[in-house]
Design a protein around this motif. Structure first.
Motif, PDB file in Angstrom:
ATOM      1  N   UNK A 146       0.811  -1.198   0.000  1.00 27.62           N
ATOM      2  CA  UNK A 146       0.000   0.000   0.000  1.00 27.62           C
ATOM      3  C   UNK A 146       0.853   1.261   0.000  1.00 27.62           C
ATOM      4  N   UNK A 147       1.456   1.548  -1.131  1.00 28.81           N
ATOM      5  CA  UNK A 147       2.318   2.713  -1.254  1.00 28.81           C
ATOM      6  C   UNK A 147       1.532   4.017  -1.254  1.00 28.81           C
ATOM      7  N   UNK A 148       0.327   3.987  -1.772  1.00 31.16           N
ATOM      8  CA  UNK A 148      -0.449   5.219  -1.864  1.00 31.16           C
ATOM      9  C   UNK A 148      -0.647   5.859  -0.494  1.00 31.16           C
ATOM     10  N   UNK A 149      -0.870   5.055   0.532  1.00 28.68           N
ATOM     11  CA  UNK A 149      -1.091   5.593   1.870  1.00 28.68           C
ATOM     12  C   UNK A 149       0.145   6.273   2.446  1.00 28.68           C
ATOM     13  N   UNK A 150       1.312   5.946   1.915  1.00 27.24           N
ATOM     14  CA  UNK A 150       2.556   6.493   2.436  1.00 27.24           C
ATOM     15  C   UNK A 150       2.948   7.835   1.811  1.00 27.24           C
ATOM     16  N   UNK A 151       2.276   8.233   0.779  1.00 21.38           N
ATOM     17  CA  UNK A 151       2.639   9.470   0.075  1.00 21.38           C
ATOM     18  C   UNK A 151       1.914  10.666   0.655  1.00 21.38           C
ATOM     19  N   UNK A 152       2.562  11.787   0.632  1.00 22.95           N
ATOM     20  CA  UNK A 152       1.903  13.022   1.031  1.00 22.95           C
ATOM     21  C   UNK A 152       0.824  13.337   0.001  1.00 22.95           C
ATOM     22  N   UNK A 153      -0.238  13.920   0.448  1.00 22.45           N
ATOM     23  CA  UNK A 153      -1.339  14.233  -0.457  1.00 22.45           C
ATOM     24  C   UNK A 153      -0.905  15.208  -1.541  1.00 22.45           C
ATOM     25  N   UNK A 154      -0.064  16.167  -1.183  1.00 23.90           N
ATOM     26  CA  UNK A 154       0.354  17.146  -2.180  1.00 23.90           C
ATOM     27  C   UNK A 154       1.408  16.593  -3.138  1.00 23.90           C
ATOM     28  N   UNK A 155       2.017  15.468  -2.796  1.00 26.99           N
ATOM     29  CA  UNK A 155       2.978  14.835  -3.689  1.00 26.99           C
ATOM     30  C   UNK A 155       4.279  15.590  -3.857  1.00 26.99           C
ATOM     31  N   UNK A 156       4.499  16.617  -3.081  1.00 28.42           N
ATOM     32  CA  UNK A 156       5.696  17.428  -3.275  1.00 28.42           C
ATOM     33  C   UNK A 156       6.940  16.839  -2.606  1.00 28.42           C
ATOM     34  N   UNK A 157       6.769  16.053  -1.578  1.00 27.52           N
ATOM     35  CA  UNK A 157       7.944  15.616  -0.833  1.00 27.52           C
ATOM     36  C   UNK A 157       8.251  14.133  -0.961  1.00 27.52           C
ATOM     37  N   UNK A 158       7.390  13.380  -1.603  1.00 24.70           N
ATOM     38  CA  UNK A 158       7.646  11.950  -1.692  1.00 24.70           C
ATOM     39  C   UNK A 158       7.431  11.437  -3.108  1.00 24.70           C
ATOM     40  N   UNK A 159       8.243  10.469  -3.458  1.00 21.75           N
ATOM     41  CA  UNK A 159       8.111   9.776  -4.728  1.00 21.75           C
ATOM     42  C   UNK A 159       8.336   8.300  -4.464  1.00 21.75           C
ATOM     43  N   UNK A 160       7.964   7.486  -5.421  1.00 22.12           N
ATOM     44  CA  UNK A 160       8.194   6.044  -5.328  1.00 22.12           C
ATOM     45  C   UNK A 160       9.381   5.716  -6.214  1.00 22.12           C
ATOM     46  N   UNK A 161      10.218   4.809  -5.748  1.00 24.91           N
ATOM     47  CA  UNK A 161      11.278   4.266  -6.588  1.00 24.91           C
ATOM     48  C   UNK A 161      11.016   2.785  -6.741  1.00 24.91           C
TER      49      UNK A 161
END
Length: 177
Positions: A146-161
């Motif tokens: 469940x990677x989606x739950x780990x991301x910030x809503x604004x998407x500015x500080x996290x990315x998936x590798x």
């Protein structure tokens, strides 16, 4: 390297030898820590869940050892040790605020510089970077973990590798380029 070994060594790009401690429990985790003398120089931590999904928890090189290829060596060693997972994908999340201690220094670098460094490292080590806005293009990621739950809503500080584990001979070729 014998997969049953718990220690090994490697030489960094400046010619200094680092001792490596390996903790590996197949189907559970892989922890590799490198040392120069009695000081840790870097580490990589990967967990493996019951569905054989691999998650990159951390890959890090201590500031005084950066620029010597240590994190890349640790990543290559991890790929070698995880060869039984060929064609599986390692997933990870990075948050720029936790990438580096450089921001706390007098000559603090910007988030943009941290982002450029992180992206260059991941790309040169075989990872693809998926930014928050592009996640919908990879629906299978949410089914594995469940990677989606780990991301910030604004998407500015996290990315998936993500990175597919390749044949060890392919990894050797990639890391020698």
């Amino acid at each position: 390297m014998d997969l049953n070994e718990t220690t090994t060594t490697f030489t960094d790009s400046l010619g200094y030898e680092h001792e490596v401690e390996i903790e590996y429990s197949p189907d559970e985790f892989l922890n590799i820590t490198s040392y120069y003398g009695n000081r840790p120089s870097g580490y990589i931590h990967i967990t493996i869940n019951s569905n054989k999904v691999l998650f990159l928890n951390a890959i890090y090189c201590y500031e005084e050892f950066r620029g010597r290829g240590i994190a890349s060596k640790l990543n290559s060693l991890a790929m070698l040790l995880l060869k039984k997972y060929k064609n599986h994908i390692i997933h990870g999340i990075y948050n720029l605020t936790s990438l580096s201690t450089d921001r706390s220094k007098e000559n603090a670098i910007t988030y943009e510089e941290l982002d450029q460094r992180a992206r260059a490292f991941y790309k040169s080590n075989g990872y693809n970077i998926i930014d928050y806005g592009d996640i919908q293009k990879y629906p299978y990621l949410n089914t594995d973990i469940n990677l989606f739950d780990e991301l910030d809503i604004d998407g500015k500080t996290r990315s998936i590798v993500i990175r597919e584990i390749s044949d060890p001979s392919e990894e050797t070729t990639r890391s020698s380029r």
